[in-house]
Write a protein that holds these residues in place. Structure first.
Motif, PDB file in Angstrom:
ATOM      1  N   VAL A  46       0.853  -1.200   0.000  1.00 39.39           N
ATOM      2  CA  VAL A  46       0.000   0.000   0.000  1.00 39.39           C
ATOM      3  C   VAL A  46       0.885   1.245   0.000  1.00 39.39           C
ATOM      4  CG1 VAL A  46      -1.627   1.363   1.370  1.00 39.39           C
ATOM      5  CG2 VAL A  46      -2.019  -1.087   1.059  1.00 39.39           C
ATOM      6  N   ALA A  47       1.920   1.225   0.837  1.00 37.06           N
ATOM      7  CA  ALA A  47       2.848   2.366   0.897  1.00 37.06           C
ATOM      8  C   ALA A  47       3.540   2.565  -0.446  1.00 37.06           C
ATOM      9  CB  ALA A  47       3.871   2.142   2.008  1.00 37.06           C
ATOM     10  N   ASN A  48       4.026   1.475  -1.054  1.00 32.68           N
ATOM     11  CA  ASN A  48       4.711   1.573  -2.353  1.00 32.68           C
ATOM     12  C   ASN A  48       3.774   2.081  -3.433  1.00 32.68           C
ATOM     13  OD1 ASN A  48       7.069   0.622  -1.250  1.00 32.68           O
ATOM     14  ND2 ASN A  48       6.750  -1.501  -1.880  1.00 32.68           N
ATOM     15  N   SER A  49       2.553   1.529  -3.435  1.00 34.65           N
ATOM     16  CA  SER A  49       1.580   1.888  -4.473  1.00 34.65           C
ATOM     17  C   SER A  49       1.202   3.365  -4.407  1.00 34.65           C
ATOM     18  CB  SER A  49       0.334   1.014  -4.330  1.00 34.65           C
ATOM     19  OG  SER A  49      -0.692   1.448  -5.178  1.00 34.65           O
ATOM     20  N   LEU A  50       1.051   3.878  -3.199  1.00 35.63           N
ATOM     21  CA  LEU A  50       0.615   5.267  -3.022  1.00 35.63           C
ATOM     22  C   LEU A  50       1.786   6.238  -2.894  1.00 35.63           C
ATOM     23  CD1 LEU A  50      -2.350   4.666  -0.533  1.00 35.63           C
ATOM     24  CD2 LEU A  50      -2.412   4.766  -3.026  1.00 35.63           C
TER      25      LEU A  50
END
Length: 280
Positions: A46-50
């Protein structure tokens, strides 16, 4: 700001919906599921995607909620006062910021992972209710109130080892990661082992699901364990024929990657023994 999965993480439709719902509601996302189903990795992805930084708080059996806020080192202050150190005049020199404090004071939105919340004492979740709800807390030693500059995306994982309090559950958006269906597991395998031969994969996954469904199994192997097993099969250059089991040996090849306790190994040894007796 929408999560849609990443090339390194296969997220089902209901999981991406849960993440985005929690972000929209500005509620913590409570993720439960068997160990090894990718709960912790979800927060990283989630952190990488956002494009956000992740702050990770790994909860242990001895972890207290206060440690997530801050800790006051009174012993060091007392020692410094005896040595005449001028640092003692500023109490903030003896306050260690916890993971929540770090997330609250960040100059940008972050992902805060509270990993394996069910490992701690039963009161641990209740002790964080106000802080996670109001996104602020009071530092009694300095009189300061620490408020979140940007509300973090909070992801909380649980292995279902103990029940969580209703008051805590009420404040979360809940999602249970089910063990993947064969087609989803194939997609996960393709991410980690893109060159695996179809015949080997089909034989291995058939055997894996049969093993998972064996009655009496104490610990079912997880997604991470089947990935480890497939890695070993590829390293040993085994073929589908090498994986075949007979009545004399019910244990799968390299079973140490899948079966993690002696009770389950003995279970398959007994099954092999019974199969041999019936074959006489």
């Amino acid at each position: 700001m929408k999560f849609e999965g990443t090339k390194d993480y296969v997220a089902t439709g209901d999981l991406t919906m849960a993440v985005n719902a929690a972000v929209t509601l500005e509620r913590p996302l409570l993720v439960k599921g068997e160990p090894g189903t990718g709960k912790t990795e979800l927060a990283r992805q989630v952190a990488n995607s956002l494009g956000l930084r992740m702050i990770e708080w790994n909860v242990k059996s001895t972890t207290r909620a206060q440690q997530g806020l801050y800790e006051y080192d009174a012993v060091s202050r007392l020692r410094d006062s005896q040595l005449g150190d001028e640092r003692v005049n500023d109490v903030s020199n003896y306050i260690r910021k916890g993971k929540l404090w770090q997330a609250f004071e960040a100059d940008e939105k972050v992902v805060l992972l509270i990993d394996e919340v069910d490992k701690a004492d039963i009161e641990f979740p209740n002790d964080l209710l106000q802080e996670l709800d109001r996104m602020e807390f009071h530092v009694y030693e300095t009189g300061a109130t620490i408020s979140a500059r940007h509300r973090p995306i909070v992801i909380i994982t649980s292995n279902n080892e103990k029940e969580l309090p209703d008051a805590f559950l009420r404040r979360c958006f809940f999602h249970y990661i089910r063990f993947p269906e064969p087609e989803t597991l194939r997609q996960i395998v393709a991410v980690h082992h893109p060159g695996i031969k179809e015949s080997l994969l089909t034989t291995a996954l058939t055997q894996f699901y049969e093993l998972r469904e064996t009655p009496g199994l104490k610990k079912k192997p997880s997604t991470s364990e089947v990935l480890d097993w497939l890695k070993l099969l590829l390293a040993e250059d085994l073929s589908p024929e090498d994986l075949k089991r007979d009545g004399a040996n019910a244990l799968p090849k390299l079973h140490g990657a899948l079966l993690k306790n002696e009770q389950d190994v003995h279970l398959f040894e007994r099954l092999a023994f019974m199969a041999r007796r019936q074959g006489r």
